[in-house]
Scaffold this motif. Structure first.
Motif, PDB file in Angstrom:
ATOM      1  N   THR A  42       0.871  -1.246  -0.109  1.00 56.46           N
ATOM      2  CA  THR A  42       0.202  -0.469   0.062  1.00 56.46           C
ATOM      3  C   THR A  42       1.041   1.172  -0.243  1.00 56.46           C
ATOM      4  O   THR A  42       2.197   1.509   0.786  1.00 56.46           O
ATOM      5  N   VAL A  43       0.170   2.505  -1.371  1.00 56.57           N
ATOM      6  CA  VAL A  43       0.976   3.652  -0.929  1.00 56.57           C
ATOM      7  C   VAL A  43       0.782   4.145   1.092  1.00 56.57           C
ATOM      8  O   VAL A  43      -0.042   4.664   0.092  1.00 56.57           O
ATOM      9  N   GLU A  44       2.340   4.492   1.578  1.00 55.34           N
ATOM     10  CA  GLU A  44       1.495   5.460   2.218  1.00 55.34           C
ATOM     11  C   GLU A  44       0.920   6.491   1.932  1.00 55.34           C
ATOM     12  O   GLU A  44       1.824   7.360   1.502  1.00 55.34           O
ATOM     13  N   ASN A  45       0.437   7.902   3.027  1.00 56.92           N
ATOM     14  CA  ASN A  45       0.387   9.199   3.227  1.00 56.92           C
ATOM     15  C   ASN A  45       0.790   9.182   3.565  1.00 56.92           C
ATOM     16  O   ASN A  45       2.054   9.726   4.687  1.00 56.92           O
ATOM     17  N   PRO A  46       2.112  10.366   2.545  1.00 54.29           N
ATOM     18  CA  PRO A  46       3.678  11.219   3.478  1.00 54.29           C
ATOM     19  C   PRO A  46       3.233  12.672   4.079  1.00 54.29           C
ATOM     20  O   PRO A  46       3.772  12.913   4.568  1.00 54.29           O
ATOM     21  N   ALA A  47       1.990  12.676   4.496  1.00 55.87           N
ATOM     22  CA  ALA A  47       1.339  13.928   5.053  1.00 55.87           C
ATOM     23  C   ALA A  47       1.592  13.170   7.015  1.00 55.87           C
ATOM     24  O   ALA A  47       1.835  11.890   7.085  1.00 55.87           O
ATOM     25  N   VAL A  48       1.679  13.783   7.182  1.00 53.65           N
ATOM     26  CA  VAL A  48       1.247  13.834   8.987  1.00 53.65           C
ATOM     27  C   VAL A  48       1.854  12.495   9.624  1.00 53.65           C
ATOM     28  O   VAL A  48      -0.583  12.659   8.906  1.00 53.65           O
ATOM     29  N   THR A  49       1.712  11.673  10.200  1.00 58.78           N
ATOM     30  CA  THR A  49       1.141  10.275  10.407  1.00 58.78           C
ATOM     31  C   THR A  49      -0.567  10.380  11.559  1.00 58.78           C
ATOM     32  O   THR A  49       0.133  11.457  12.317  1.00 58.78           O
ATOM     33  N   GLU A  50      -1.340  10.470  11.401  1.00 58.46           N
ATOM     34  CA  GLU A  50      -2.287   9.937  11.792  1.00 58.46           C
ATOM     35  C   GLU A  50      -2.195   9.973  13.493  1.00 58.46           C
ATOM     36  O   GLU A  50      -2.118   8.022  13.112  1.00 58.46           O
ATOM     37  N   VAL A  51      -2.509  10.309  14.436  1.00 47.94           N
ATOM     38  CA  VAL A  51      -2.253   9.634  15.598  1.00 47.94           C
ATOM     39  C   VAL A  51      -3.088   8.758  15.753  1.00 47.94           C
ATOM     40  O   VAL A  51      -4.596   8.092  15.895  1.00 47.94           O
ATOM     41  N   ALA A  52      -2.313   7.172  16.222  1.00 45.62           N
ATOM     42  CA  ALA A  52      -3.111   6.472  16.224  1.00 45.62           C
ATOM     43  C   ALA A  52      -4.525   5.529  15.602  1.00 45.62           C
ATOM     44  O   ALA A  52      -5.379   4.558  16.001  1.00 45.62           O
ATOM     45  N   GLN A  53      -4.296   6.698  13.935  1.00 39.25           N
ATOM     46  CA  GLN A  53      -5.434   5.524  13.640  1.00 39.25           C
ATOM     47  C   GLN A  53      -5.173   4.297  12.833  1.00 39.25           C
ATOM     48  O   GLN A  53      -3.615   4.214  12.477  1.00 39.25           O
ATOM     49  N   THR A  54      -6.351   3.737  12.663  1.00 42.29           N
ATOM     50  CA  THR A  54      -6.052   1.706  12.254  1.00 42.29           C
ATOM     51  C   THR A  54      -5.343   2.193  10.979  1.00 42.29           C
ATOM     52  O   THR A  54      -6.739   2.331   9.861  1.00 42.29           O
ATOM     53  N   PRO A  55      -4.460   2.118  10.139  1.00 39.83           N
ATOM     54  CA  PRO A  55      -4.269   2.011   8.963  1.00 39.83           C
ATOM     55  C   PRO A  55      -4.848   0.962   8.202  1.00 39.83           C
ATOM     56  O   PRO A  55      -5.630   0.074   8.738  1.00 39.83           O
ATOM     57  N   GLU A  56      -5.106   1.295   7.107  1.00 37.07           N
ATOM     58  CA  GLU A  56      -6.293   0.777   5.725  1.00 37.07           C
ATOM     59  C   GLU A  56      -5.067  -0.119   5.292  1.00 37.07           C
ATOM     60  O   GLU A  56      -4.086   0.585   4.395  1.00 37.07           O
ATOM     61  N   PHE A 405       1.148  19.232  11.046  1.00 36.03           N
ATOM     62  CA  PHE A 405       2.185  19.399  11.982  1.00 36.03           C
ATOM     63  C   PHE A 405       1.907  18.249  12.730  1.00 36.03           C
ATOM     64  O   PHE A 405       0.154  17.725  13.527  1.00 36.03           O
ATOM     65  N   SER A 406       2.894  17.529  13.672  1.00 40.84           N
ATOM     66  CA  SER A 406       2.782  16.590  14.726  1.00 40.84           C
ATOM     67  C   SER A 406       3.498  16.840  16.075  1.00 40.84           C
ATOM     68  O   SER A 406       4.732  17.655  15.821  1.00 40.84           O
ATOM     69  N   VAL A 407       2.891  16.832  17.026  1.00 42.02           N
ATOM     70  CA  VAL A 407       3.682  17.624  18.493  1.00 42.02           C
ATOM     71  C   VAL A 407       3.996  16.532  19.188  1.00 42.02           C
ATOM     72  O   VAL A 407       3.743  15.260  19.290  1.00 42.02           O
ATOM     73  N   GLY A 408       5.079  15.978  19.211  1.00 44.71           N
ATOM     74  CA  GLY A 408       5.600  14.630  19.978  1.00 44.71           C
ATOM     75  C   GLY A 408       4.935  13.406  19.537  1.00 44.71           C
ATOM     76  O   GLY A 408       4.605  12.877  18.443  1.00 44.71           O
ATOM     77  N   ASP A 409       4.698  12.544  19.531  1.00 45.38           N
ATOM     78  CA  ASP A 409       4.063  11.492  19.061  1.00 45.38           C
ATOM     79  C   ASP A 409       2.643  11.011  18.948  1.00 45.38           C
ATOM     80  O   ASP A 409       2.064  10.421  19.044  1.00 45.38           O
ATOM     81  N   ARG A 410       1.896  12.189  19.860  1.00 49.53           N
ATOM     82  CA  ARG A 410       0.630  11.939  20.386  1.00 49.53           C
ATOM     83  C   ARG A 410      -0.562  12.568  19.903  1.00 49.53           C
ATOM     84  O   ARG A 410      -1.839  12.527  20.450  1.00 49.53           O
ATOM     85  N   VAL A 411       0.115  14.058  19.538  1.00 46.07           N
ATOM     86  CA  VAL A 411      -0.239  14.735  19.112  1.00 46.07           C
ATOM     87  C   VAL A 411      -0.093  14.966  17.323  1.00 46.07           C
ATOM     88  O   VAL A 411       0.786  15.470  17.268  1.00 46.07           O
ATOM     89  N   ALA A 412      -1.638  14.791  16.689  1.00 41.91           N
ATOM     90  CA  ALA A 412      -1.415  15.746  15.198  1.00 41.91           C
ATOM     91  C   ALA A 412      -2.473  16.603  14.668  1.00 41.91           C
ATOM     92  O   ALA A 412      -3.716  16.543  15.790  1.00 41.91           O
ATOM     93  N   LEU A 413      -1.741  17.926  14.215  1.00 43.14           N
ATOM     94  CA  LEU A 413      -2.619  18.686  13.965  1.00 43.14           C
ATOM     95  C   LEU A 413      -2.794  19.419  12.375  1.00 43.14           C
ATOM     96  O   LEU A 413      -1.643  18.683  11.854  1.00 43.14           O
ATOM     97  N   ALA A 473      -5.748  15.772  16.463  1.00 47.20           N
ATOM     98  CA  ALA A 473      -6.561  14.174  17.155  1.00 47.20           C
ATOM     99  C   ALA A 473      -4.890  13.972  18.499  1.00 47.20           C
ATOM    100  O   ALA A 473      -3.834  14.074  18.460  1.00 47.20           O
ATOM    101  N   PHE A 474      -5.586  13.961  19.372  1.00 46.61           N
ATOM    102  CA  PHE A 474      -4.791  13.416  20.427  1.00 46.61           C
ATOM    103  C   PHE A 474      -5.023  12.172  21.086  1.00 46.61           C
ATOM    104  O   PHE A 474      -6.213  11.471  21.755  1.00 46.61           O
ATOM    105  N   ARG A 475      -3.427  11.618  21.409  1.00 47.14           N
ATOM    106  CA  ARG A 475      -3.774  10.048  21.990  1.00 47.14           C
ATOM    107  C   ARG A 475      -2.905   9.382  22.928  1.00 47.14           C
ATOM    108  O   ARG A 475      -2.563   9.792  23.632  1.00 47.14           O
ATOM    109  N   PHE A 476      -4.462   9.040  24.739  1.00 46.80           N
ATOM    110  CA  PHE A 476      -4.077   9.701  26.056  1.00 46.80           C
ATOM    111  C   PHE A 476      -2.776   7.974  25.674  1.00 46.80           C
ATOM    112  O   PHE A 476      -2.206   8.303  26.198  1.00 46.80           O
ATOM    113  N   SER A 477      -3.764   7.466  25.354  1.00 50.81           N
ATOM    114  CA  SER A 477      -2.445   6.100  25.500  1.00 50.81           C
ATOM    115  C   SER A 477      -2.910   4.968  23.997  1.00 50.81           C
ATOM    116  O   SER A 477      -3.159   5.637  22.823  1.00 50.81           O
ATOM    117  N   GLU A 478      -2.039   4.161  24.582  1.00 50.78           N
ATOM    118  CA  GLU A 478      -2.521   3.289  23.096  1.00 50.78           C
ATOM    119  C   GLU A 478      -4.010   2.641  22.606  1.00 50.78           C
ATOM    120  O   GLU A 478      -3.586   2.062  21.763  1.00 50.78           O
TER     121      GLU A 478
END
Length: 590
Positions: A42-56, A405-413, A473-478
């Motif tokens: 699958t070709v990955e979206n090179p935009a900022v990774t969405e937090v915790a989103q289940t990849p298709e 934008f990505s802020v750390g590993d938990r926030v995507a804007l 999107a904000f990921r509190f935990s896994e």
């Protein structure tokens, strides 16, 4: 192979050391089952990774345990030599960080390293004695031992190899002869299976993927409930995903369905021509199970950028980061939220069809702020029509620009801007589909969007629009994710004095792996796109929607999702009865 090794052993016992190395390493490897990579990645979206989103993930049938082991072996065997397994010589067994004196083969390894010097390790200082050995590594080890034998002969020091060493190695070879024979048979079997797969595969470049949605659903609530019955609806998609370079993907998708939305009624029992309560499997549905090509796109990297080219069925959410994990399923699939509103920010529903988009990374991303990206795209819904007021640039279109934008590993804007143009008789949030709602009494057709009220959608004259949106999107935990969006739309129509502004906002929380790995419990609430006090339309109340669903993962390829959608003030009027939609959706992917 055994005859060749035996002849080599006659020349020098040191070769037996290489045989011991190969045997013990291969036998000690655990039978770990790993996921087999697909023919076409699958070709990955090179935009900022969405937090915790289940990849298709490309759907594929669930293998049995034995098949998984076989496929794992095929995968590893076919990729021998492709991995970075460069080795470096060591002079002491203590240089291996993962070898301990308590290991059962420590003395044998120590002898081969320190007495004969024909054992090499990995650059990171490990030996990896419990990992399966590739043919390339076997060749490297055997060659090192043969070089050492020649050196010993040349320097007349061959007596370093003792008769006790020979006896020990012979005993070990005899002890593991059955295992070696079994391993040789398995390799031969894998070679035969690989040859058969290559001879009978569908295509060397193309993979078939599919999705089927079965949904039992009904609407309740006074007039709306009286006007609708329980229905059993379906939608089927078959896609051919083709890769020519291993990094690109050409998607050709066929779709058919019989799903139609419910008839939402007002207080006077009249039809409300809106898209409130629209469910994802009802989008793109032909209504009569006729087959059509609903997506034809090509995605490929060009330098650091990712290119998205759509010939038909293009959507902004195909290439832009939506930032709505667990609720969003790419292209209105059947594994996310039930409703179109909960799936993604309505700003991505403005325009659709054919066009081009780019994702371009920028910035170094020092500290907490990670590297960012910019997304630009252009889609035209009448690109195939050569008429005077249609075509790629003169018809309906929408141009998107987005900063990610990505802020750390938990926030995507993401901050999004869309400029659009629509001709008369179209819908602002229509995704370029041209949907309409026909009044049973008058026969008048009203433009219908994918999401939102008629007040926010209907364009009764040529109009341009400027839309602004924020998503996060904000990921509190896994297993816990919070996401939300807000969008503002300024619409200017030609000559009718009917300019208006529209708003939409919403937020949701998703809990993953509730009760079982892969399950998702989600709740999403907000205001569907609305336009208050628009001249000629009326309706001064904000229409809210609340959705709750629980996706139960039966297997890797089957999920069952019961859920409820609650609508307040349908048609932007609190005088209208609230409506409730209940759905039991089953999704098959393959």
């Amino acid at each position: 192979m055994s005859n060749l090794l035996w002849k080599a052993l006659v020349v020098s016992p040191a070769v037996l050391g290489a045989t011991l190395l190969v045997s013990t390493t291969a036998i000690a490897a655990p039978n770990a089952t790993t996921e087999v990579s697909t023919v076409v990645p699958t070709v990955e979206n090179p935009a900022v990774t969405e937090v915790a989103q289940t990849p298709e993930i490309l759907a594929q049938a669930t293998p049995t345990a034995n098949d998984t082991k076989v496929l794992d072996q095929v995968n590893r065997y076919s990729n021998e030599g492709n991995q970075n397994t460069s080795i470096s010589q060591v002079t002491s067994v203590s240089q291996f960080s993962d070898v301990q004196p308590t290991d059962w083969a420590f003395q044998a390894l120590q002898s081969l390293v320190e007495r004969y010097g024909c054992i090499a390790g990995y650059p990171n200082g490990t030996y990896r004695g419990n990992r399966a050995l590739t043919r390339y590594e076997f060749a490297a080890g055997l060659n090192a031992c043969l070089d050492r034998v020649n050196e010993l002969i040349a320097t007349a020091t061959a007596d370093l190899v003792t008769k006790q060493d020979l006896a020990t190695l012979q005993r070990l070879q005899e002890e593991f002869s059955a295992e070696l024979a079994t391993l040789r048979g398995r390799v031969d079997s894998l070679e035969a299976r690989t040859a058969e797969l290559e001879a009978n595969q569908f295509s060397t470049t193309t993979k078939l993927v599919g999705e089927a949605v079965f949904a039992v659903t009904d609407a309740f609530g006074d007039n709306t409930g009286d006007a609708n019955n329980t229905v059993f609806q379906d939608r089927v998609r078959l896609g051919l995903q083709t890769s020519f370079t291993g990094r690109d993907v050409l998607t050709t998708r066929l779709s058919a369905g019989n799903a139609t939305p419910f008839d939402i009624r007002d207080a006077a029992n009249g039809t409300i021509p809106s898209s409130e309560g629209f469910q994802t499997f009802q989008v793109d549905s032909t209504g009569n199970n006729s087959v059509e090509i609903d997506k034809l796109t090509y995605e490929a990297p060009i330098g650091p950028a990712q290119v998205y080219l759509a010939a038909a069925g293009g959507r902004h959410s195909h290439y832009a980061a939506v930032n709505n994990p667990y609720f969003f399923d790419k292209t209105d699939g059947g594994n996310g939220a039930l409703s179109s509103f909960s799936s993604e920010n309505p700003i991505y529903r403005i325009g659709g069809g054919a066009g081009l988009a780019l994702n371009i990374p920028f910035g170094q991303g020092g500290g907490i702020l990670r590297p960012s990206s910019i997304t630009v795209g252009y889609l035209a819904s009448e690109a195939n029509d050569p008429g005077i007021s249609t075509g790629l640039f003169n018809g309906d279109y929408a141009a998107l620009g987005q900063l990610n934008f990505s802020v750390g590993d938990r926030v995507a804007l993401a901050a999004t801007y869309v400029h659009g143009y629509n001709g008369a008789g179209s819908a602002l949030f229509g995704s370029g589909l041209g949907l309409t709602s026909v009044d049973e009494g008058t026969g008048v057709a009203t433009p219908l969007g994918v999401v939102g009220t008629a007040q926010a959608n209907v364009l009764d004259a040529p109009a341009s629009s400027n839309s602004y949106g924020l998503s996060a999107a904000f990921r509190f935990s896994e297993k816990i994710s919070l996401s939300g969006f807000v969008s503002y739309h300024d619409v200017t129509q030609s000559g009718v004095g009917n300019d208006f502004e529209a708003w939409s906002y919403g937020a949701g929380v998703a809990l993953a792996d509730i009760g079982k790995q892969g399950n998702v419990l989600g709740v999403f609430a907000g205001a569907v796109p609305y336009a208050l006090n628009r001249p000629g339309f009326g309706g001064g109340d904000v229409p809210y929607q609340i959705e709750g669903f629980y996706k139960y993962r039966v297997s890797d390829n089957v999920s069952i999702t019961p859920g409820v959608i609650y609508l307040t003030s349908p048609g932007q009027s609190s005088d209208n009865d609230d409506a409730i939609i209940g759905t039991l959706r089953t999704t098959f992917t393959f």
